[in-house]
Each structure stands twice: as structure tokens, then as C-alpha cells.
Design a protein around this motif. Structure first.
Motif, mmCIF file in Angstrom:
data_model
loop_
_atom_site.group_PDB
_atom_site.id
_atom_site.type_symbol
_atom_site.label_atom_id
_atom_site.label_comp_id
_atom_site.label_asym_id
_atom_site.label_seq_id
_atom_site.Cartn_x
_atom_site.Cartn_y
_atom_site.Cartn_z
ATOM 1 N N TRP A 9 17.568 -16.374 44.222
ATOM 2 C CA TRP A 9 16.775 -16.980 43.153
ATOM 3 C C TRP A 9 17.565 -18.026 42.389
ATOM 4 O O TRP A 9 16.980 -18.875 41.740
ATOM 5 N N ASP A 11 18.952 -19.819 39.475
ATOM 6 C CA ASP A 11 18.498 -19.785 38.085
ATOM 7 C C ASP A 11 16.985 -19.860 37.978
ATOM 8 O O ASP A 11 16.448 -19.981 36.885
ATOM 9 N N ASN A 12 16.281 -19.809 39.104
ATOM 10 C CA ASN A 12 14.834 -19.978 39.103
ATOM 11 C C ASN A 12 14.152 -18.644 39.383
ATOM 12 O O ASN A 12 13.899 -18.291 40.515
ATOM 13 N N TYR A 13 13.869 -17.904 38.333
ATOM 14 C CA TYR A 13 13.169 -16.635 38.488
ATOM 15 C C TYR A 13 12.176 -16.501 37.342
ATOM 16 O O TYR A 13 12.326 -17.135 36.302
ATOM 17 N N ARG A 16 12.572 -16.065 32.845
ATOM 18 C CA ARG A 16 14.017 -16.105 32.625
ATOM 19 C C ARG A 16 14.360 -16.024 31.137
ATOM 20 O O ARG A 16 15.290 -15.324 30.749
#
Length: 139
Positions: A9, A11-13, A16
Motif C-alpha cells: 500500500w 502511503d496510499n491506504y 490514512r
């Protein structure tokens, strides 16, 4: 099956900002309380810390499931639901087990949440393996 924190993932989840706020709140709670208390103390303090930061933090949220048109009431109790988007399961145990991950993964599936956190307050400091993020890949 859910994916663990950081797995594929970057930093793209989902959510966040909320998960980071939860992690910071959990670190604050652990610094003040230290390890060694029962789970309920950590859960109450974490929910309180999140509310102080402006989040809605509901404790012991009951989850019903449906199986072939049968409603099973209270099949699971979610420790904390934050902003109606993230499920937090707080523990005070020696280490996470496969059952902990399976329970949170099932909870995410049946409650239709995208992300959940497992937090183990017994793990000192939290950042060294006491926080696991799971993302529901089967909404």
C-alpha cells in the motif's frame, strides 16, 4: 483476506488521516499509562483521547451478521469504531495471534469497513510491532 500495515500500500491506504490520529492517540495513552494494565483501561483511555482530538469514538459496538437469511445478533463486539470508518481492536497481550487478525478481518468484512487497526498496548513501545493495520480487500 486483509493486508497488513504497509503491505503493497505504501502511503496510499483508506482513511490514512484517521488511522494516523488513532496511532498517535494510542502512543500518547501508552506513554502516560505504560504497559501492564488490563485491556479495558487502555480502550477507555484511547476512546477518550480520540474524543479530545475531535473524533467520534464509539466503544463496544455490537455487530450482527447474516447467514442464509438468519440474523445472528451480537456476533461480534467491536472495541472502538472511530468516525464510523475505522475499527480498532485493542489488546494487552504478549503478542498478536493469527486469531486476532482473523477476527478483525471478519469484522471488517461483515461490518463493511475498509480498514482496521490492531493495537497491542503490552508491546513497548507501540511502534515496534504493537500496531498492525488491516485493509479489507473484499468489501
Amino acid at each position: 483476506m486483509g493486508r497488513h500495515w504497509g503491505e503493497d500500500w505504501g502511503d496510499n491506504y483508506p482513511h490514512r488521516d484517521i488511522t494516523e490520529a488513532i496511532i498517535l492517540a494510542a502512543i500518547r495513552v501508552q506513554i502516560v499509562l505504560g504497559p501492564g494494565l488490563l485491556e479495558n483501561a487502555y480502550k477507555a483511555c484511547l476512546a477518550h483521547e480520540l474524543r479530545l482530538a475531535g473524533h467520534e469514538a464509539l466503544r463496544e459496538v455490537h455487530l450482527d451478521i447474516t447467514y442464509k437469511e438468519l440474523c445472528v445478533a451480537n456476533a461480534y463486539i467491536m472495541d472502538i469504531v472511530v468516525d464510523h470508518k475505522v475499527v480498532v481492536e485493542a489488546k494487552a497481550i504478549a503478542k498478536f495471534s493469527d486469531a486476532d487478525f482473523a477476527q478483525l478481518n471478519s469484522c471488517l468484512h461483515f461490518a463493511n469497513f475498509e480498514v482496521g487497526l490492531l493495537i497491542n498496548f503490552h508491546n513497548w513501545p507501540l511502534k515496534d510491532g504493537g500496531i498492525k493495520r488491516l485493509v479489507n480487500t473484499k468489501p
